[in-house]
Design a protein around this motif. Sequence first.
Motif, short mmCIF file in Angstrom:
data_model
loop_
_atom_site.label_atom_id
_atom_site.label_comp_id
_atom_site.label_asym_id
_atom_site.label_seq_id
_atom_site.Cartn_x
_atom_site.Cartn_y
_atom_site.Cartn_z
N ASN A 311 0.84 -1.20 0.00
CA ASN A 311 0.00 0.00 0.00
C ASN A 311 0.87 1.25 0.00
OD1 ASN A 311 -2.44 -1.43 0.13
ND2 ASN A 311 -2.42 -1.48 2.37
N PHE A 312 0.47 2.22 -0.80
CA PHE A 312 1.13 3.52 -0.75
C PHE A 312 0.11 4.56 -0.32
CE2 PHE A 312 2.59 7.63 -2.25
CZ PHE A 312 3.89 7.63 -1.80
N TYR A 313 0.42 5.21 0.83
CA TYR A 313 -0.43 6.26 1.37
C TYR A 313 0.16 7.62 1.01
CZ TYR A 313 -1.93 2.51 4.63
OH TYR A 313 -2.39 1.35 5.19
N THR A 314 -0.61 8.48 0.36
CA THR A 314 -0.17 9.86 0.18
C THR A 314 -0.33 10.59 1.52
OG1 THR A 314 -2.38 10.57 -0.51
CG2 THR A 314 -0.85 9.84 -2.24
N ASN A 315 -0.03 11.87 1.54
CA ASN A 315 -0.13 12.62 2.79
C ASN A 315 -1.55 12.64 3.36
OD1 ASN A 315 2.58 13.23 2.95
ND2 ASN A 315 2.39 15.20 1.91
N SER A 316 -2.53 12.46 2.49
CA SER A 316 -3.92 12.43 2.95
C SER A 316 -4.44 11.00 3.10
CB SER A 316 -4.82 13.20 1.97
OG SER A 316 -4.75 12.62 0.67
N GLY A 317 -3.56 10.01 2.92
CA GLY A 317 -3.98 8.62 2.99
C GLY A 317 -4.32 8.17 4.40
N LYS A 318 -5.18 7.17 4.49
CA LYS A 318 -5.57 6.59 5.78
C LYS A 318 -6.24 5.25 5.56
CE LYS A 318 -9.84 9.33 5.71
NZ LYS A 318 -10.68 10.33 6.43
N LEU A 319 -6.38 4.51 6.63
CA LEU A 319 -7.03 3.20 6.58
C LEU A 319 -7.67 2.94 7.94
CD1 LEU A 319 -7.50 0.65 4.87
CD2 LEU A 319 -5.39 -0.29 5.82
N GLY A 320 -8.96 2.65 7.91
CA GLY A 320 -9.71 2.45 9.15
C GLY A 320 -9.33 1.17 9.87
N LEU A 321 -9.78 1.03 11.11
CA LEU A 321 -9.51 -0.17 11.91
C LEU A 321 -10.15 -1.39 11.25
CD1 LEU A 321 -10.04 1.24 15.52
CD2 LEU A 321 -7.89 0.49 14.50
N HIS A 322 -9.37 -2.46 11.13
CA HIS A 322 -9.84 -3.67 10.45
C HIS A 322 -9.01 -4.85 10.95
CE1 HIS A 322 -6.28 -2.45 8.19
NE2 HIS A 322 -6.17 -3.71 7.79
N GLN A 323 -9.41 -6.05 10.54
CA GLN A 323 -8.67 -7.28 10.83
C GLN A 323 -8.17 -7.90 9.53
OE1 GLN A 323 -12.04 -9.14 12.94
NE2 GLN A 323 -10.64 -9.46 14.69
N ASP A 324 -7.01 -8.53 9.58
CA ASP A 324 -6.52 -9.29 8.42
C ASP A 324 -6.96 -10.73 8.62
OD1 ASP A 324 -5.32 -6.99 7.55
OD2 ASP A 324 -3.31 -7.52 8.21
N ARG A 325 -8.13 -11.07 8.07
CA ARG A 325 -8.71 -12.38 8.33
C ARG A 325 -9.16 -13.10 7.06
NH1 ARG A 325 -12.78 -11.88 12.55
NH2 ARG A 325 -13.13 -14.06 12.01
N ASP A 326 -8.64 -12.69 5.90
CA ASP A 326 -9.06 -13.31 4.65
C ASP A 326 -8.11 -14.40 4.18
OD1 ASP A 326 -11.24 -11.59 4.58
OD2 ASP A 326 -10.13 -10.05 3.48
N GLU A 327 -7.10 -14.72 4.98
CA GLU A 327 -6.22 -15.83 4.65
C GLU A 327 -6.93 -17.16 4.96
OE1 GLU A 327 -4.50 -12.24 4.59
OE2 GLU A 327 -5.13 -13.10 6.51
N SER A 328 -6.26 -18.27 4.72
CA SER A 328 -6.90 -19.57 4.92
C SER A 328 -7.23 -19.81 6.40
CB SER A 328 -5.99 -20.69 4.41
OG SER A 328 -4.82 -20.78 5.21
N LYS A 329 -8.17 -20.69 6.65
CA LYS A 329 -8.56 -21.01 8.03
C LYS A 329 -7.37 -21.60 8.80
CE LYS A 329 -13.48 -21.83 7.12
NZ LYS A 329 -14.60 -22.82 7.19
N GLU A 330 -6.56 -22.38 8.11
CA GLU A 330 -5.39 -22.98 8.76
C GLU A 330 -4.41 -21.90 9.20
OE1 GLU A 330 -1.86 -26.27 7.81
OE2 GLU A 330 -3.25 -25.60 6.24
N SER A 331 -4.16 -20.93 8.34
CA SER A 331 -3.23 -19.86 8.66
C SER A 331 -3.73 -19.03 9.85
CB SER A 331 -3.04 -18.95 7.44
OG SER A 331 -2.16 -17.89 7.72
N ILE A 332 -5.02 -18.75 9.85
CA ILE A 332 -5.60 -17.95 10.94
C ILE A 332 -5.58 -18.74 12.25
CG2 ILE A 332 -7.69 -16.81 11.77
CD1 ILE A 332 -6.36 -15.33 9.51
#
Length: 414
Positions: A311-332
């Motif tokens: 990801n590249f964020y410019t000076n106005s870039g942002k990203l809200g609170l979230h979880q990284d949970r789209d990987e496989s069930k085994e990985s999670i």
Amino acid sequence: MDEGGRGGFSNSRARGRINSSRRGSPHSHESVMDEGGRGRFSNSRARGRINSSRQGSPQSHESVMDERGRGGFSNSRARGHIDSSRQGSPHFHESVSSHKESIFKKDGPSSTASGNDDKPSQIGEPKNGQSLQDKVVVDSCRLESSSGFDICLIPKRSPVKLNASLLAKNKEKRKQLECSKDGPKSYELRSGMVLLKNFIKLRDQVEIIRKCRELGIGSGGFYQPEFYQPGNMDGTKMHLQMMCLGKNWDPERKLYVDRRPFDDAKPPSIPVDFKHLVEEAIQISRSFINNSSNDVEHMLPKMSPDICIVNFYTNSGKLGLHQDRDESKESISKGLPVVSFSLGDSAEFLYGVNRIVDQAEKVILESGDVLVFGGESRLIFHGVPCILPKTAPRLLVDETNLRPGRLNLTFRQY
């Protein structure tokens, strides 16, 4: 002569000439010089020429030079040509090349001259019947659509380049030297979450940026993704540019696929050097945790990355609170960690057990920092509320021409 030294006509033969011209007299009238030294015509033969050109007279009118030395046409043959062309006149019309058009002029015979009418047009070679302006517009759109977002600025051609002061460069070099001497400082933010300060050396940061730039402008490179929320079918643009490596993450369907759905592009592979840095960061984090706990396998398991989101964020870039949970069930379920690289400008990073911003913890991630979170912290909520402008190391910017903003790489195992 009058009092100002200018030539004037007395109430005399001149007036008779002027009056006679109005009655159709064939007498010619001489041109006079005005106060600025410029040639002009009195009520004279010039007017007769102008009028005659409007009536289709074949009389030619000479071009004159204006005060700045540029060639310009008086009310003359040029205007007669233009008017006659509108009436279907066979007169040949000369074209004048401007300074801007000369940029696109190519040496050698044209494709038409060589008989290659069906040859694909190169940039700067308009097709038959296509104006130069239309060709430039088409080429610009073609080039823009064929490449992704460029995270590096194109250097401006200038005879003077302002570099960082020697004091600023020495200060940054001392900082880098101290970091390399003592090694990265490790901090355990919570169980399974380790921050490695200044882990990535400056030369490695430069290579990462250059490689991401190379991949980002190619096929499967950077783009601005959209995500959809219930009740909003139009989609909302994310406040960043994204590129996937290994597998493509689809933000709409929240899953990983082999190709991007909107252009069928295959994501580039993860560079081997990136993988080595990830494995080294995990090893150092595990060693740090092992000093305070014997249950390192549970707190921070090993991981071999096969996917990465850049990801590249410019000076106005942002990203809200979230979880990284789209990987496989085994990985999670195993708690395989996420490894995050930060480069460029610093960013505020929030993390917590829920989406409530006011209850989240905050840490500043600087260029060269690596954050590892796995085990119990694998599904931690996290986000970037803002970028801190003009905080990137000056040496890094000078070496890479990185745009103002933050480059972030997050590695996982699917």
